[in-house]
Enzyme design. Structure first.
Site, PDB file in Angstrom:
ATOM      1  N   ARG A 178      -8.156 -12.016  -2.408  1.00  0.00           N
ATOM      2  CA  ARG A 178      -6.989 -11.344  -2.990  1.00  0.00           C
ATOM      3  C   ARG A 178      -6.912 -11.718  -4.457  1.00  0.00           C
ATOM      4  O   ARG A 178      -7.140 -12.860  -4.823  1.00  0.00           O
ATOM      5  CB  ARG A 178      -5.707 -11.816  -2.283  1.00  0.00           C
ATOM      6  CG  ARG A 178      -5.346 -10.984  -1.087  1.00  0.00           C
ATOM      7  CD  ARG A 178      -4.232 -11.598  -0.257  1.00  0.00           C
ATOM      8  NE  ARG A 178      -3.073 -12.051  -1.016  1.00  0.00           N
ATOM      9  CZ  ARG A 178      -1.969 -12.528  -0.447  1.00  0.00           C
ATOM     10  NH1 ARG A 178      -1.876 -12.612   0.867  1.00  0.00           N
ATOM     11  NH2 ARG A 178      -0.946 -12.927  -1.179  1.00  0.00           N
TER      12      ARG A 178
ATOM     13  N   ARG B  25      -9.351 -18.827   0.468  1.00  0.00           N
ATOM     14  CA  ARG B  25      -8.987 -17.771   1.424  1.00  0.00           C
ATOM     15  C   ARG B  25      -9.767 -16.490   1.142  1.00  0.00           C
ATOM     16  O   ARG B  25      -9.928 -16.088   0.003  1.00  0.00           O
ATOM     17  CB  ARG B  25      -7.484 -17.505   1.323  1.00  0.00           C
ATOM     18  CG  ARG B  25      -7.007 -16.410   2.254  1.00  0.00           C
ATOM     19  CD  ARG B  25      -5.533 -16.490   2.504  1.00  0.00           C
ATOM     20  NE  ARG B  25      -4.732 -16.098   1.344  1.00  0.00           N
ATOM     21  CZ  ARG B  25      -3.403 -16.031   1.370  1.00  0.00           C
ATOM     22  NH1 ARG B  25      -2.732 -16.350   2.457  1.00  0.00           N
ATOM     23  NH2 ARG B  25      -2.742 -15.672   0.287  1.00  0.00           N
TER      24      ARG B  25
ATOM     25  N   LYS C 105       2.516 -19.058   6.875  1.00  0.00           N
ATOM     26  CA  LYS C 105       3.644 -18.240   7.363  1.00  0.00           C
ATOM     27  C   LYS C 105       3.148 -16.999   8.085  1.00  0.00           C
ATOM     28  O   LYS C 105       3.601 -16.674   9.169  1.00  0.00           O
ATOM     29  CB  LYS C 105       4.535 -17.759   6.195  1.00  0.00           C
ATOM     30  CG  LYS C 105       5.278 -18.824   5.452  1.00  0.00           C
ATOM     31  CD  LYS C 105       6.281 -18.204   4.485  1.00  0.00           C
ATOM     32  CE  LYS C 105       5.645 -17.361   3.381  1.00  0.00           C
ATOM     33  NZ  LYS C 105       4.811 -18.127   2.425  1.00  0.00           N
TER      34      LYS C 105
ATOM     35  N   ARG D   2       1.828 -19.077  -8.713  1.00  0.00           N
ATOM     36  CA  ARG D   2       2.593 -18.810  -7.479  1.00  0.00           C
ATOM     37  C   ARG D   2       3.279 -20.074  -6.979  1.00  0.00           C
ATOM     38  O   ARG D   2       4.405 -20.025  -6.484  1.00  0.00           O
ATOM     39  CB  ARG D   2       1.675 -18.238  -6.397  1.00  0.00           C
ATOM     40  CG  ARG D   2       1.266 -16.802  -6.692  1.00  0.00           C
ATOM     41  CD  ARG D   2       0.110 -16.340  -5.836  1.00  0.00           C
ATOM     42  NE  ARG D   2       0.465 -16.142  -4.454  1.00  0.00           N
ATOM     43  CZ  ARG D   2      -0.432 -16.138  -3.455  1.00  0.00           C
ATOM     44  NH1 ARG D   2      -1.708 -16.343  -3.702  1.00  0.00           N
ATOM     45  NH2 ARG D   2      -0.030 -15.920  -2.230  1.00  0.00           N
TER      46      ARG D   2
ATOM     47  N   ARG E  85      12.995 -14.823  -1.015  1.00  0.00           N
ATOM     48  CA  ARG E  85      12.262 -15.770  -1.868  1.00  0.00           C
ATOM     49  C   ARG E  85      13.116 -16.235  -3.033  1.00  0.00           C
ATOM     50  O   ARG E  85      12.638 -17.027  -3.851  1.00  0.00           O
ATOM     51  CB  ARG E  85      11.017 -15.096  -2.420  1.00  0.00           C
ATOM     52  CG  ARG E  85       9.721 -15.424  -1.653  1.00  0.00           C
ATOM     53  CD  ARG E  85       8.641 -14.558  -2.227  1.00  0.00           C
ATOM     54  NE  ARG E  85       7.322 -15.078  -2.177  1.00  0.00           N
ATOM     55  CZ  ARG E  85       6.380 -14.651  -1.319  1.00  0.00           C
ATOM     56  NH1 ARG E  85       6.681 -13.776  -0.391  1.00  0.00           N
ATOM     57  NH2 ARG E  85       5.164 -15.110  -1.406  1.00  0.00           N
TER      58      ARG E  85
HETATM   59  P1  AMP Z   1       2.757 -12.968   0.053  1.00  0.00           P
HETATM   60  O1  AMP Z   1       1.737 -12.138   0.737  1.00  0.00           O
HETATM   61  O2  AMP Z   1       3.978 -13.216   0.891  1.00  0.00           O
HETATM   62  O3  AMP Z   1       2.190 -14.248  -0.518  1.00  0.00           O
HETATM   63  O4  AMP Z   1       3.294 -12.117  -1.203  1.00  0.00           O
HETATM   64  C1  AMP Z   1       2.402 -11.708  -2.223  1.00  0.00           C
HETATM   65  C2  AMP Z   1       3.179 -11.357  -3.476  1.00  0.00           C
HETATM   66  O5  AMP Z   1       4.079 -10.271  -3.218  1.00  0.00           O
HETATM   67  C3  AMP Z   1       4.047 -12.470  -4.043  1.00  0.00           C
HETATM   68  O6  AMP Z   1       3.314 -13.388  -4.834  1.00  0.00           O
HETATM   69  C4  AMP Z   1       5.036 -11.641  -4.871  1.00  0.00           C
HETATM   70  O7  AMP Z   1       4.440 -11.186  -6.064  1.00  0.00           O
HETATM   71  C5  AMP Z   1       5.276 -10.437  -3.974  1.00  0.00           C
HETATM   72  N1  AMP Z   1       6.394 -10.681  -3.023  1.00  0.00           N
HETATM   73  C6  AMP Z   1       6.315 -10.787  -1.658  1.00  0.00           C
HETATM   74  N2  AMP Z   1       7.515 -11.008  -1.136  1.00  0.00           N
HETATM   75  C7  AMP Z   1       8.388 -11.069  -2.168  1.00  0.00           C
HETATM   76  C8  AMP Z   1       9.790 -11.296  -2.284  1.00  0.00           C
HETATM   77  N3  AMP Z   1      10.549 -11.547  -1.201  1.00  0.00           N
HETATM   78  N4  AMP Z   1      10.339 -11.272  -3.519  1.00  0.00           N
HETATM   79  C9  AMP Z   1       9.617 -11.015  -4.619  1.00  0.00           C
HETATM   80  N5  AMP Z   1       8.278 -10.809  -4.593  1.00  0.00           N
HETATM   81  C10 AMP Z   1       7.671 -10.837  -3.379  1.00  0.00           C
END
Ligand code: AMP
Length: 209
Positions: free
Chosen positions: A153, A122, A13, A164, A88
């Site tokens: 990360r 990653r 994404k 996740r 989400r």
């Molecule tokens: P990402 O970089 O999009 O994979 O997001 C990393 C982490 O941030 C996720 O695993 C969640 O813990 C948190 N996060 C990001 N976006 C959201 C969202 N829309 N709702 C809740 N938690 C989020």
């Protein structure tokens, strides 16, 4: 054009959002990036988010909804944006519909076994944000773009990756039916080469002319 990029963690994404945003001249709004920046700066939101993010759990809806509501009010969103990683949950999607008019949802599809491999391998640059996979690094440990030492990360540790994915299937995947019902969902095969994937996204957004 106001667009949502949906898909499991590791589907690409973020990578695709950057490429499509460049092409369309609109901002990428990544709630993951915003939360990581807040965590680094140790703001109240960052401190609250930290324990959820590091365990691979979702940050409470109210926190992310406020972040996105504020961000969409900024001037650079006037001509459109791509939401990367938000909504989400169905509750987030319902809240979003009260303050944003979404024209398209791009669902980037990748099978779980491919995702586990992508996320565990990653590596990211903490300085410039560039993303790599160990399979292409040939043992290199520094960023090709800026020379900083690459890191994994914390939420890409193997056990966190599995939680996740579970969270994605339980809480985020229902959005596929939600937006299909609204007639704005476009599924894209996220296993194609990066450039092909970008072309496919631009085509469904009718922005490939
Ligand atoms: P990402 O970089 O999009 O994979 O997001 C990393 C982490 O941030 C996720 O695993 C969640 O813990 C948190 N996060 C990001 N976006 C959201 C969202 N829309 N709702 C809740 N938690 C989020």
């Amino acid at each position: 054009m106001n667009v949502i990029f949906l898909g499991p963690p590791g589907a690409g994404k973020g990578t695709q959002a950057v490429r499509v945003c460049e092409r369309l001249g609109i901002p990428q709004i990544s709630t993951g990036d915003i939360l990581r920046a807040a965590m680094k700066a140790e703001t109240p939101v960052g401190l609250e988010a930290k324990s959820y993010v590091e365990k691979g759990l979702l940050v409470p809806d109210s926190v992310v909804i406020n972040i996105v509501r504020d961000r969409l009010q900024q001037d650079d969103c006037k001509n459109g944006y791509i939401l990367d990683g938000f909504p989400r949950t169905v509750a987030q999607a319902e809240a979003l519909s009260a303050f944003a008019d979404i024209q398209a949802v791009v669902d980037i599809e990748v099978a779980d076994d491919v995702l586990v491999n992508r996320l565990s391998g990653r590596r990211v640059c903490p300085a410039c944000g560039a993303t790599y996979h160990t399979a292409n690094l040939a043992g290199r440990e520094d960023c090709e773009k800026c020379g900083a030492k690459l890191i994994r990360r914390k939420d890409d540790e193997p056990e966190t990756v599995l939680s996740r994915l579970t969270v994605y299937h339980d809480q985020t995947a229902p959005l596929i039916a939600y937006y299909t019902e609204k007639g704005i969902l476009h599924a894209i095969d996220g296993t194609q080469p990066m450039e092909e994937c970008t072309k496919a996204v631009l085509a469904v957004l009718d922005a490939d002319k």
